[in-house]
Design a protein around this motif. Structure first.
Motif, short mmCIF file in Angstrom:
data_model
loop_
_atom_site.label_atom_id
_atom_site.label_comp_id
_atom_site.label_asym_id
_atom_site.label_seq_id
_atom_site.Cartn_x
_atom_site.Cartn_y
_atom_site.Cartn_z
N UNK A 205 0.82 -1.22 0.00
CA UNK A 205 0.00 0.00 0.00
C UNK A 205 0.86 1.28 0.00
N UNK A 206 2.03 1.13 0.65
CA UNK A 206 2.90 2.32 0.73
C UNK A 206 3.31 2.82 -0.65
N UNK A 207 3.47 1.86 -1.56
CA UNK A 207 3.80 2.24 -2.94
C UNK A 207 2.72 3.13 -3.54
N UNK A 208 1.48 2.76 -3.26
CA UNK A 208 0.34 3.54 -3.77
C UNK A 208 0.35 4.94 -3.16
N UNK A 209 0.61 4.98 -1.83
CA UNK A 209 0.68 6.28 -1.14
C UNK A 209 1.76 7.15 -1.81
N UNK A 210 2.90 6.51 -2.02
CA UNK A 210 4.03 7.26 -2.61
C UNK A 210 3.64 7.81 -3.99
N UNK A 211 3.05 6.94 -4.80
CA UNK A 211 2.64 7.39 -6.14
C UNK A 211 1.60 8.51 -6.08
N UNK A 212 0.69 8.37 -5.12
CA UNK A 212 -0.34 9.40 -4.95
C UNK A 212 0.31 10.74 -4.59
N UNK A 213 1.24 10.68 -3.63
CA UNK A 213 1.88 11.92 -3.18
C UNK A 213 2.82 12.51 -4.24
N UNK A 214 3.36 11.62 -5.06
CA UNK A 214 4.21 12.11 -6.16
C UNK A 214 3.37 12.59 -7.34
N UNK A 215 2.07 12.41 -7.22
CA UNK A 215 1.11 12.79 -8.28
C UNK A 215 1.38 12.03 -9.58
N UNK A 216 1.73 10.77 -9.42
CA UNK A 216 1.96 9.96 -10.62
C UNK A 216 0.82 8.96 -10.86
N UNK A 217 -0.16 8.98 -9.96
CA UNK A 217 -1.32 8.10 -10.18
C UNK A 217 -2.26 8.78 -11.17
N UNK A 218 -3.01 7.95 -11.88
CA UNK A 218 -3.99 8.53 -12.80
C UNK A 218 -5.13 9.15 -11.97
#
Lengths: 234, 197
Positions: free
Chosen positions: A1-14
């Motif tokens: 889940x941390x990976x998802x958090x990181x991507x979200x905070x990096x604004x790299x999620x769709x």
């Protein structure tokens, strides 16, 4: 889940993924807590990143300022160099024009003694050196002449000094002659004095004397040249 | 596409690429805007030193926001920098002297939580927390935050492998997380700053 958090905070999620994650967080208190902790840590790490960036910005700004000062300094150096060159050129031009003018108009005073048959022995030797343009030797011989000759040959001595390159000595002699009330060579004295002033780039003094030549009806020696030089100088 | 977007995009691209390109882009921003910002601060009776500080803080904030995708690219960068510097001056510098100046500011651009933390009353706590994780942890976490891969971090930190770098990062992250978790005041400040209180 941390990976998802990181991507979200990096604004790299769709957009959809971000939306889905936010919904999950809202609906799951444990996930929400986990996310908030992760976000706090993330923001704290970003403080470190920002501090590093600020250090970099400060360094670049400092370098910019230094190079600007250096550039300005170079600009000033360049400007100063150009100014010095211009002034030097101007000064050079002033010298050259005065000197050149003197050179153009200067001609040694002709030998009036031996050419007129006054072949007086001690004098003839000196005049011979003068006529041969051995001015150093001529000056030495003139200065050794007996007292009674000295006054008569002062003009020649002045010319010798002039030709040797000792213009100040020449000027002193011509000035002294000019003040001498029994000087028989007023015209030539004034003329050579003015030429010497020119050679020394003393243009104002030269003009004053040239005007004397121009205005004195008794003087004919180089009068036309005097008028011509005045015009050129003015 | 508007002209400003073209020139913005070049700078943004260079800032995100990092390295020499980033340094050159920062230098360009500095050269193009320094006088404007100094004039702005001086106009509001700021000292020369304050103007310089606001300018450095402003450039940092703009670059930081760009790199972290917080800049919306809806105005020329110089306008954005001007607004940010104005906010910094009124909220962080001038507000220390005259509180009513805070009321003058209302716009959609906000300052980062990181900048707000630096000027908050929790700065000492913040420093204390960060000092507890040690220099190596700070470096590893910063590289990671900047977007370097584990392989790159391994090289920079001279670790044996990318896996070692990953382990180190995870360990540092956990340590920092625990430190923050145990610091309610700091957590609360961060929450408040996020809410714009």
């Amino acid at each position: 889940m941390e990976n998802k958090f990181e991507q979200f905070l990096r604004k790299t999620l769709s957009k959809e993924e971000s939306q889905k994650l936010l919904e999950d967080i809202e609906n799951d208190p444990i996930l929400k807590k986990e996310f908030e902790e992760y976000r706090d840590t993330w923001d704290m790490i970003k403080v470190l990143e920002r501090r590093k960036l600020k250090e970099k910005v400060s360094k670049i700004a400092k370098n910019n300022a230094t190079s600007q000062i250096k550039n300005n300094r170079w600009l000033w150096y360049s400007a100063a160099s150009v100014l010095i060159m211009v002034l030097s050129y101007w000064a050079f031009q002033q010298n050259v024009s005065g000197e050149q003018m003197a050179q153009t108009y200067f001609k040694p005073y002709p030998d009036k003694y031996t050419s007129m048959g006054q072949n007086v022995n001690p004098l003839s030797k000196a005049m011979s050196a003068y006529n041969k343009e051995n001015y150093q030797e001529a000056e030495e011989l003139f200065s050794q002449l007996p007292k009674e000759f000295l006054n008569d040959v002062e003009l020649y001595r002045g010319i010798c000094w002039y030709q040797i390159g000792e213009k100040e000595k020449a000027k002193a002699i011509f000035r002294k002659l000019n003040q001498d009330s029994i000087n028989a060579y007023i015209g030539p004295t004034l003329w050579y004095l003015s030429i010497t002033h020119l050679a020394l780039n003393e243009k104002d003094s030269a003009i004053t004397i040239l005007r004397q030549i121009k205005d004195d009806p008794m003087i004919t020696f180089h009068k036309e040249d005097a008028i011509e030089i005045i015009e050129k100088l003015q | 596409m508007c002209n400003y977007k073209d020139s913005n995009n070049i700078i943004i691209d260079h800032l995100k690429k990092g390295g020499l390109l980033e340094s050159n882009a920062i230098a360009t921003l500095i050269k193009q805007n320094e006088i404007k910002i100094i004039v702005l601060v001086r106009k509001y009776n700021g000292s020369m030193a304050e103007a310089q500080d606001v300018f450095i803080e402003g450039i940092t904030e703009v670059v930081f926001n760009i790199k972290n995708n917080r800049f919306r690219n809806d105005s020329p960068l110089s306008t954005y920098l001007y607004k940010i510097c104005r906010l910094i001056w009124f909220q962080k510098f001038r507000s220390k002297k005259v509180s009513h100046f805070n009321q003058e500011i209302s716009d959609k651009d906000t300052l980062s939580i990181q900048l707000n933390l630096e000027y908050s009353n929790q700065k000492e706590v913040l420093n204390s927390v960060l000092s507890q994780i040690g220099e190596n942890c700070k470096r590893v976490l910063t590289f990671w935050s900047e977007g370097f891969s584990m392989k790159e971090i391994q090289k920079k930190m001279e670790y044996a492998s990318a896996q070692v770098a990953m382990n180190k990062k995870n360990k540092c992250l956990t340590t920092l997380r625990e430190l923050i978790k145990n610091n309610t005041e700091l957590k609360q400040t961060m929450e408040e700053l996020r809410d714009g209180k």
